[in-house]
Design an enzyme around this catalytic site. Structure first.
Site, PDB file in Angstrom:
ATOM      1  CG  HIS A   1      32.771  43.753  36.639  1.00  0.00           C
ATOM      2  ND1 HIS A   1      33.915  43.969  37.380  1.00  0.00           N
ATOM      3  CD2 HIS A   1      32.170  42.668  37.207  1.00  0.00           C
ATOM      4  CE1 HIS A   1      33.991  43.073  38.345  1.00  0.00           C
ATOM      5  NE2 HIS A   1      32.962  42.279  38.257  1.00  0.00           N
TER       6      HIS A   1
ATOM      7  CE  LYS B   1      26.340  38.697  38.195  1.00  0.00           C
ATOM      8  NZ  LYS B   1      26.487  39.620  39.347  1.00  0.00           N
TER       9      LYS B   1
ATOM     10  NE  ARG C   1      33.903  37.546  38.762  1.00  0.00           N
ATOM     11  CZ  ARG C   1      33.706  38.013  37.530  1.00  0.00           C
ATOM     12  NH1 ARG C   1      34.193  37.363  36.494  1.00  0.00           N
ATOM     13  NH2 ARG C   1      33.017  39.136  37.338  1.00  0.00           N
TER      14      ARG C   1
ATOM     15  NE  ARG D   1      29.774  37.603  37.109  1.00  0.00           N
ATOM     16  CZ  ARG D   1      29.862  38.393  36.040  1.00  0.00           C
ATOM     17  NH1 ARG D   1      29.876  37.858  34.818  1.00  0.00           N
ATOM     18  NH2 ARG D   1      29.927  39.708  36.173  1.00  0.00           N
TER      19      ARG D   1
ATOM     20  CE1 TYR E   1      37.762  40.857  41.923  1.00  0.00           C
ATOM     21  CE2 TYR E   1      36.618  42.427  40.533  1.00  0.00           C
ATOM     22  CZ  TYR E   1      36.670  41.207  41.165  1.00  0.00           C
ATOM     23  OH  TYR E   1      35.623  40.338  41.047  1.00  0.00           O
TER      24      TYR E   1
ATOM     25  CG  HIS F   1      33.671  35.397  44.124  1.00  0.00           C
ATOM     26  ND1 HIS F   1      33.191  35.944  42.948  1.00  0.00           N
ATOM     27  CD2 HIS F   1      33.846  36.437  44.968  1.00  0.00           C
ATOM     28  CE1 HIS F   1      33.073  37.250  43.086  1.00  0.00           C
ATOM     29  NE2 HIS F   1      33.463  37.577  44.306  1.00  0.00           N
TER      30      HIS F   1
END
Length: 297
Positions: free
Chosen positions: A266, A170, A243, A146, A275, A240
């Site tokens: 994720h 994250k 990505r 990211r 995706y 993004h």
């Protein structure tokens, strides 16, 4: 308003990033100002759903997107859940609220040909900026990280001997992603150029501006947009999208969905499965363009 306690809760218990917390502060402040102006009430805790609904209507009238409105209401809902948890309120006024409908944004990845034009055909300058910009593009496309993850990278996160990159994702979750040999070569070239900067104020960060300070998100966006504008006619050209391209191209080549999930950082497969839709769309396009009966009516 038990704001400080709420911020501590987000930071220490929920492990939210500082950027997310800043957005929450802004959203709660917006509602607080609206509530004071419209209902002469300076307390979020005592607000009812009718007042919140009025705020939503006011935002719609200002032509704020449904997606942004939902985000603001989500921040407010998180605050009410916190108040409920610590016993400050007896009921959450947003308990039965339904989010506004939003249209799904179709993220169109760059094609492999567009990536090749940027990395193989464009002439990057052999100075610090040119070498840095090329490495940024290579890292986005070869690791799927990211934008904020790239900005936060430190020198110690790069392990060229083991060909890995440590990424802080994250909720402060660490992951290790492999590095291609070609990317390692660019990293080594970049590190040499970095040493030649006249001033280095941030000695720990991997990516620096030409003034020797830590790179920032808007600059990273401009870099991607600048180079891909020379190779792509797509409306959106951002980190993004790179990505997305990383994930889509891996899946198109037969990569396992779980492996792509881990590389992207994720927490669930549901986030990664978006995706696969891109892959299916590509498959349909190829099928319709090549199948002998596709043009028969």
């Amino acid at each position: 308003m038990l704001f400080n306690a709420f911020i501590d809760y987000l930071l220490l218990e929920k492990n939210y990033s500082k950027l997310t917390i800043k957005a929450y502060e802004k959203d709660l402040s917006d509602f607080l100002m609206f509530n004071a102006s419209a209902f002469d009430q300076e307390s979020i805790e005592d607000a009812n759903y009718s007042q919140i609904r009025s705020w939503i209507v006011a935002m719609v009238e200002k032509e704020i997107s449904n997606r942004s409105i939902n985000r603001k209401i989500s921040a407010l809902n998180t605050y009410y859940k916190f108040l409920l948890k610590i016993g400050e309120i007896e009921a959450n006024p947003l308990a039965k609220h339904k989010a506004l409908k939003t249209s799904k944004k179709i993220q169109i990845p760059f094609s492999e040909a567009e990536i090749a034009i940027v990395l193989d055909e464009l002439n990057f300058q052999e100075d610090y900026k040119g070498i840095r910009d090329k490495l940024i593009i290579e890292l986005f496309y070869s690791t799927g990280i990211r934008r904020i993850e790239l900005v936060q990278l430190q020198l110690k996160d790069v392990d060229t001997s083991n060909k890995t990159l440590k990424v802080l994702g994250k909720r402060n979750k660490e992951r290790f992603v492999p590095l291609l040999e070609s990317v390692i070569q660019t990293i080594n070239k970049y590190l040499e150029a970095r040493k030649q900067l006249e001033i280095i104020e941030d000695k720990e960060s991997l990516f620096l501006t030409q003034k020797g300070v830590k790179i920032y998100e808007t600059l990273v966006y401009r870099i991607i947009n600048e180079y891909f504008s020379l190779a792509s006619t797509k409306v959106k050209k951002s980190p993004h999208i790179l990505r997305h391209s990383f994930a889509t191209h891996l899946l198109n080549q037969g990569a396992d969905l779980n492996a792509v999930k881990e590389l992207l950082g994720h927490s669930s497969l549901a986030a990664t499965q978006v995706y696969t839709h891109n892959s299916i769309a590509e498959l349909k396009k190829v099928y319709l363009n090549t199948h002998p009966r596709s043009k028969k009516k």
